[in-house]
Design a protein around this motif. Structure first.
Motif, PDB file in Angstrom:
ATOM      1  N   ILE A 107       0.855  -1.185   0.000  1.00 23.30           N
ATOM      2  CA  ILE A 107       0.000   0.000   0.000  1.00 23.30           C
ATOM      3  C   ILE A 107       0.891   1.236   0.000  1.00 23.30           C
ATOM      4  O   ILE A 107       1.803   1.359   0.814  1.00 23.30           O
ATOM      5  CB  ILE A 107      -0.919   0.037   1.238  1.00 23.30           C
ATOM      6  N   SER A 108       0.596   2.146  -0.908  1.00 21.75           N
ATOM      7  CA  SER A 108       1.331   3.407  -0.979  1.00 21.75           C
ATOM      8  C   SER A 108       0.354   4.504  -1.394  1.00 21.75           C
ATOM      9  O   SER A 108      -0.544   4.263  -2.200  1.00 21.75           O
ATOM     10  CB  SER A 108       2.462   3.303  -2.004  1.00 21.75           C
ATOM     11  N   VAL A 109       0.539   5.679  -0.840  1.00 26.69           N
ATOM     12  CA  VAL A 109      -0.320   6.823  -1.156  1.00 26.69           C
ATOM     13  C   VAL A 109       0.465   7.784  -2.038  1.00 26.69           C
ATOM     14  O   VAL A 109       1.613   8.122  -1.733  1.00 26.69           O
ATOM     15  CB  VAL A 109      -0.773   7.526   0.144  1.00 26.69           C
ATOM     16  N   ILE A 110      -0.148   8.200  -3.113  1.00 27.91           N
ATOM     17  CA  ILE A 110       0.460   9.204  -3.982  1.00 27.91           C
ATOM     18  C   ILE A 110      -0.247  10.521  -3.690  1.00 27.91           C
ATOM     19  O   ILE A 110      -1.450  10.654  -3.895  1.00 27.91           O
ATOM     20  CB  ILE A 110       0.329   8.837  -5.468  1.00 27.91           C
ATOM     21  N   ILE A 111       0.519  11.477  -3.194  1.00 33.55           N
ATOM     22  CA  ILE A 111      -0.033  12.769  -2.792  1.00 33.55           C
ATOM     23  C   ILE A 111       0.264  13.790  -3.881  1.00 33.55           C
ATOM     24  O   ILE A 111       1.416  13.958  -4.281  1.00 33.55           O
ATOM     25  CB  ILE A 111       0.605  13.239  -1.467  1.00 33.55           C
ATOM     26  N   VAL A 112      -0.777  14.449  -4.356  1.00 31.79           N
ATOM     27  CA  VAL A 112      -0.599  15.521  -5.322  1.00 31.79           C
ATOM     28  C   VAL A 112      -0.610  16.827  -4.533  1.00 31.79           C
ATOM     29  O   VAL A 112      -1.633  17.240  -3.999  1.00 31.79           O
ATOM     30  CB  VAL A 112      -1.700  15.510  -6.397  1.00 31.79           C
TER      31      VAL A 112
ATOM     32  N   THR B 148       2.072  18.516   5.733  1.00 28.37           N
ATOM     33  CA  THR B 148       2.820  17.787   6.763  1.00 28.37           C
ATOM     34  C   THR B 148       1.888  17.081   7.754  1.00 28.37           C
ATOM     35  O   THR B 148       2.273  16.069   8.329  1.00 28.37           O
ATOM     36  CB  THR B 148       3.804  18.705   7.510  1.00 28.37           C
ATOM     37  N   ASP B 149       0.675  17.578   7.921  1.00 27.94           N
ATOM     38  CA  ASP B 149      -0.296  16.874   8.782  1.00 27.94           C
ATOM     39  C   ASP B 149      -0.593  15.488   8.203  1.00 27.94           C
ATOM     40  O   ASP B 149      -0.613  14.488   8.929  1.00 27.94           O
ATOM     41  CB  ASP B 149      -1.601  17.663   8.915  1.00 27.94           C
ATOM     42  N   LEU B 150      -0.815  15.445   6.905  1.00 23.20           N
ATOM     43  CA  LEU B 150      -1.075  14.170   6.233  1.00 23.20           C
ATOM     44  C   LEU B 150       0.154  13.260   6.312  1.00 23.20           C
ATOM     45  O   LEU B 150       0.037  12.067   6.599  1.00 23.20           O
ATOM     46  CB  LEU B 150      -1.473  14.401   4.775  1.00 23.20           C
ATOM     47  N   LEU B 151       1.327  13.825   6.092  1.00 21.17           N
ATOM     48  CA  LEU B 151       2.557  13.024   6.133  1.00 21.17           C
ATOM     49  C   LEU B 151       2.788  12.435   7.525  1.00 21.17           C
ATOM     50  O   LEU B 151       3.186  11.270   7.652  1.00 21.17           O
ATOM     51  CB  LEU B 151       3.750  13.868   5.708  1.00 21.17           C
ATOM     52  N   ARG B 152       2.533  13.218   8.552  1.00 16.74           N
ATOM     53  CA  ARG B 152       2.678  12.701   9.925  1.00 16.74           C
ATOM     54  C   ARG B 152       1.702  11.550  10.186  1.00 16.74           C
ATOM     55  O   ARG B 152       2.051  10.553  10.799  1.00 16.74           O
ATOM     56  CB  ARG B 152       2.456  13.818  10.944  1.00 16.74           C
ATOM     57  N   TRP B 153       0.484  11.710   9.710  1.00 16.75           N
ATOM     58  CA  TRP B 153      -0.502  10.656   9.899  1.00 16.75           C
ATOM     59  C   TRP B 153      -0.078   9.392   9.148  1.00 16.75           C
ATOM     60  O   TRP B 153      -0.127   8.292   9.706  1.00 16.75           O
ATOM     61  CB  TRP B 153      -1.882  11.124   9.436  1.00 16.75           C
ATOM     62  N   LEU B 154       0.376   9.544   7.909  1.00 21.09           N
ATOM     63  CA  LEU B 154       0.824   8.376   7.146  1.00 21.09           C
ATOM     64  C   LEU B 154       2.001   7.693   7.840  1.00 21.09           C
ATOM     65  O   LEU B 154       2.068   6.467   7.891  1.00 21.09           O
ATOM     66  CB  LEU B 154       1.192   8.775   5.715  1.00 21.09           C
ATOM     67  N   ASN B 155       2.909   8.482   8.393  1.00 15.91           N
ATOM     68  CA  ASN B 155       4.013   7.900   9.161  1.00 15.91           C
ATOM     69  C   ASN B 155       3.491   7.131  10.371  1.00 15.91           C
ATOM     70  O   ASN B 155       3.993   6.064  10.701  1.00 15.91           O
ATOM     71  CB  ASN B 155       4.986   8.981   9.631  1.00 15.91           C
ATOM     72  N   SER B 156       2.489   7.696  11.039  1.00 17.80           N
ATOM     73  CA  SER B 156       1.973   7.077  12.270  1.00 17.80           C
ATOM     74  C   SER B 156       1.330   5.721  12.008  1.00 17.80           C
ATOM     75  O   SER B 156       1.284   4.877  12.905  1.00 17.80           O
ATOM     76  CB  SER B 156       0.985   8.007  12.978  1.00 17.80           C
ATOM     77  N   ILE B 157       0.821   5.512  10.799  1.00 21.35           N
ATOM     78  CA  ILE B 157       0.211   4.213  10.468  1.00 21.35           C
ATOM     79  C   ILE B 157       1.140   3.376   9.584  1.00 21.35           C
ATOM     80  O   ILE B 157       0.718   2.372   9.017  1.00 21.35           O
ATOM     81  CB  ILE B 157      -1.187   4.374   9.835  1.00 21.35           C
TER      82      ILE B 157
ATOM     83  N   TYR C  17       4.442   6.530   1.091  1.00 19.18           N
ATOM     84  CA  TYR C  17       3.874   7.621   0.303  1.00 19.18           C
ATOM     85  C   TYR C  17       4.930   8.192  -0.632  1.00 19.18           C
ATOM     86  O   TYR C  17       6.127   8.001  -0.451  1.00 19.18           O
ATOM     87  CB  TYR C  17       3.335   8.747   1.203  1.00 19.18           C
ATOM     88  N   THR C  18       4.439   8.892  -1.621  1.00 21.88           N
ATOM     89  CA  THR C  18       5.274   9.696  -2.493  1.00 21.88           C
ATOM     90  C   THR C  18       4.481  10.953  -2.818  1.00 21.88           C
ATOM     91  O   THR C  18       3.256  10.972  -2.684  1.00 21.88           O
ATOM     92  CB  THR C  18       5.683   8.926  -3.769  1.00 21.88           C
TER      93      THR C  18
END
Length: 139
Positions: free
Chosen positions: A18-23, A33-42, A46-47
């Motif tokens: 599973i990977s999230v591609i963020i535009v 960075t809020d989204l990145l912190r959340w993705l790190n926490s779970i 991501y890219t």
């Protein structure tokens, strides 16, 4: 979405990554960075990519101060993110700072009309959803 993503990540799937591609674009650049912190926490990979089309969503239309704030937040985040992501996060921060200057009255008016139409269709207001962005655009 959060619940579903967490279920997938917690599942025992040998052949699924599973990977999230963020535009990264005008609406999310200041809070990415809020989204990145959340993705790190779970522990989700991501890219990030910068939006370039439609041009009205490109961070290039933002005032330099907004781009500098977003880049600074990413640089700070890079010191706390997973080591293998650090170079990517810093590269995106540099790309944001290096975007050409397309901040103009014409582009901001076009963005405002685009946003008003979008807000109307979603029954939202930029003032409520992205107050910091609105503040930068008002300067």
């Amino acid at each position: 979405m959060s619940e579903n993503l967490q279920k997938l990540l917690l599942g025992r799937f040998d052949r699924i990554n599973i990977s999230v591609i963020i535009v990264v674009q005008v609406y999310n650049v200041l809070n990415i960075t809020d989204l990145l912190r959340w993705l790190n926490s779970i522990a989700c990979d991501y890219t990030m990519e910068l939006a370039i089309d439609p041009a009205i969503l490109s961070v290039a239309i933002l005032p330099d101060a907004a781009k500098a704030t977003a880049a600074r937040r990413l640089e700070r985040f890079a010191s706390e993110c997973r080591l293998e992501k650090r170079r990517h996060v810093l590269a995106i921060a540099e790309m944001i700072k290096a975007t050409p200057k397309f901040c103009s009255v014409t582009n901001l008016l076009t963005f405002k009309r685009f946003t008003e139409a979008l807000d109307s269709s979603r029954r939202q207001r930029l003032d409520d959803v992205c107050p910091e962005l609105l503040q930068y655009l008002s300067e």
